[in-house]
Design an enzyme around this catalytic site. Sequence first.
Site, short mmCIF file in Angstrom:
data_model
loop_
_atom_site.label_atom_id
_atom_site.label_comp_id
_atom_site.label_asym_id
_atom_site.label_seq_id
_atom_site.Cartn_x
_atom_site.Cartn_y
_atom_site.Cartn_z
N GLN A 127 0.81 -1.22 0.00
CA GLN A 127 0.00 0.00 0.00
C GLN A 127 0.85 1.27 0.00
OE1 GLN A 127 -2.93 -0.32 3.10
NE2 GLN A 127 -4.42 -1.24 1.72
N TYR A 226 -10.41 -4.92 -7.77
CA TYR A 226 -10.86 -4.20 -8.95
C TYR A 226 -12.23 -4.73 -9.39
CZ TYR A 226 -6.09 -2.46 -9.63
OH TYR A 226 -4.89 -1.84 -9.49
P1 NAD Z 1 -9.94 1.58 -10.75
O1 NAD Z 1 -9.22 2.84 -11.05
O2 NAD Z 1 -9.54 0.33 -11.45
O3 NAD Z 1 -11.50 1.83 -11.10
C1 NAD Z 1 -12.22 2.91 -10.56
C2 NAD Z 1 -13.57 2.44 -10.07
O4 NAD Z 1 -14.42 2.17 -11.18
C3 NAD Z 1 -13.53 1.16 -9.24
O5 NAD Z 1 -14.11 1.41 -7.98
C4 NAD Z 1 -14.35 0.18 -10.07
O6 NAD Z 1 -15.08 -0.72 -9.26
C5 NAD Z 1 -15.26 1.10 -10.85
N1 NAD Z 1 -15.86 0.51 -12.05
C6 NAD Z 1 -15.29 -0.32 -12.98
N2 NAD Z 1 -16.18 -0.64 -13.95
C7 NAD Z 1 -17.33 0.02 -13.65
C8 NAD Z 1 -18.61 0.12 -14.27
N3 NAD Z 1 -18.89 -0.53 -15.41
N4 NAD Z 1 -19.56 0.88 -13.68
C9 NAD Z 1 -19.29 1.55 -12.52
N5 NAD Z 1 -18.12 1.51 -11.88
C10 NAD Z 1 -17.14 0.76 -12.44
O7 NAD Z 1 -10.00 1.26 -9.19
P2 NAD Z 1 -9.17 1.87 -7.98
O8 NAD Z 1 -9.71 3.19 -7.64
O9 NAD Z 1 -7.73 1.82 -8.28
O10 NAD Z 1 -9.46 0.84 -6.77
C11 NAD Z 1 -10.53 -0.03 -6.67
C12 NAD Z 1 -10.59 -0.59 -5.25
O11 NAD Z 1 -9.38 -1.16 -4.81
C13 NAD Z 1 -10.92 0.45 -4.21
O12 NAD Z 1 -11.87 -0.09 -3.33
C14 NAD Z 1 -9.66 0.69 -3.46
O13 NAD Z 1 -9.86 1.11 -2.13
C15 NAD Z 1 -9.04 -0.68 -3.51
N6 NAD Z 1 -7.57 -0.59 -3.34
C16 NAD Z 1 -6.94 -1.51 -2.55
C17 NAD Z 1 -5.56 -1.43 -2.37
C18 NAD Z 1 -4.83 -2.39 -1.49
O14 NAD Z 1 -5.43 -3.17 -0.82
N7 NAD Z 1 -3.50 -2.36 -1.50
C19 NAD Z 1 -4.83 -0.45 -3.02
C20 NAD Z 1 -5.51 0.45 -3.84
C21 NAD Z 1 -6.88 0.36 -3.99
#
Ligand code: NAD
Length: 381
Positions: A127, A226
């Site tokens: 993270q 994701y």
């Molecule tokens: P991302 O940039 O890949 O996508 C952005 C958002 O778009 C996501 O929330 C995804 O669910 C959403 N999405 C995709 N297709 C969609 C659709 N057709 N309609 C509506 N929404 C859609 O994602 P991100 O912001 O990088 O992160 C996603 C998740 O991962 C978050 O919950 C984040 O907190 C988590 N995360 C975890 C870690 C970790 O554990 N190390 C690190 C970073 C993020």
Amino acid sequence: MNTILLVPREQAKGEERVALAPMQVSRYKELGVDVLVERGAGTGAGFTDVAYKEAGAQIVAKPDWGKADIVLTVRGIEADTVKALKRNAVVIGLLSPYAKDFPEAAYREAGARAFALEKLPRITRAQAMDALSSQAAAAGYRAALLAAIALPRFFPMLTTAAGTVRPARVLVIGAGVAGLQAIATARRLGAIVAGYDVRAAAREQVESLGARFVDVGVSAEGEGGYARELSEEEKAEQAEALGRHVAQSNVVITTAAVPGKPAPKIISKKMVEGMAPGSVIVDLAAVSGGNCELTKPDKTARHQGVTLLGPLNPAADLAGHASELYAQNCYNFVAPWFAEAGTLAIPADDEIYQASLAAGELPAASGATADTEQESGQGAS
Ligand code: NAD
């Protein structure tokens, strides 16, 4: 000879960020690393050559690519530059490893390695290295500000002698890191905010920011936190339910992405035409094709009175803080390579480095392997 870490000026057009802030220089030096910064590399982020120099870096007029053991970048280096690297040199950055023009062959020919931070596994240990998240937070914040500037209305409710102004309605589609930051920023500006995502886990996060969660009855959790791609049926279901919410919004901010795939098309032309004139769409997915059918990447488009913004690199507009966070992500990625100060040894059996390797090879997986350049004698000592 110490390990040499080089921070060049970014080669990508319009890239104002930099992969090192002056505050990390002393930390790298404690690892036994010599830090070389190309003149002017930090200008766009507000970091002067003097600040780097005072922190202990050496400023170079031109990078000597063949000398560097580690090249720290934001967006990578061009194929011609890769060819100038020495064997076993390492390039780190947001390298767009899924793009067609990613210079994998050039890395192979040079015997160098590329670590793409986009490929970091989403595990707790990684993270602090998660550059996608730190940059998405900057992008989400900027998206809300761009929308507020482009909207010909106030975001907050105002009571004035001339009458009361109703607050703007903002819908954020995709409630990941960028989306949640856009929600939080729009809320702070006083708008009435709703958020939508296909991952059910996003509901609680949206609501915890004081926004309403839009439930369209489609859930699509993928791997590693994701989302997965929706089926055609799910897309139709989503479009129907979402259309009503889009029509009622003054601002729609879209951030939906599926890693390694073109952005899902969520806002159709018909949905745009259902919005009131003067409304604004900010499409943060413009860089991977856009979530809206009418988005013109890197341009401002207008359709029946609706303004559509397709910023390609909004985090670069916040270059100071975005760089500070990014630079710390990079430092956290590199620091474990120096378990022994001055000796570069990539832990080859660590899933973080295995997963993020986009070109070249790791040393044989036998724990932390001293990764010096024996043949040419130029490597770390
Ligand atoms: P991302 O940039 O890949 O996508 C952005 C958002 O778009 C996501 O929330 C995804 O669910 C959403 N999405 C995709 N297709 C969609 C659709 N057709 N309609 C509506 N929404 C859609 O994602 P991100 O912001 O990088 O992160 C996603 C998740 O991962 C978050 O919950 C984040 O907190 C988590 N995360 C975890 C870690 C970790 O554990 N190390 C690190 C970073 C993020």
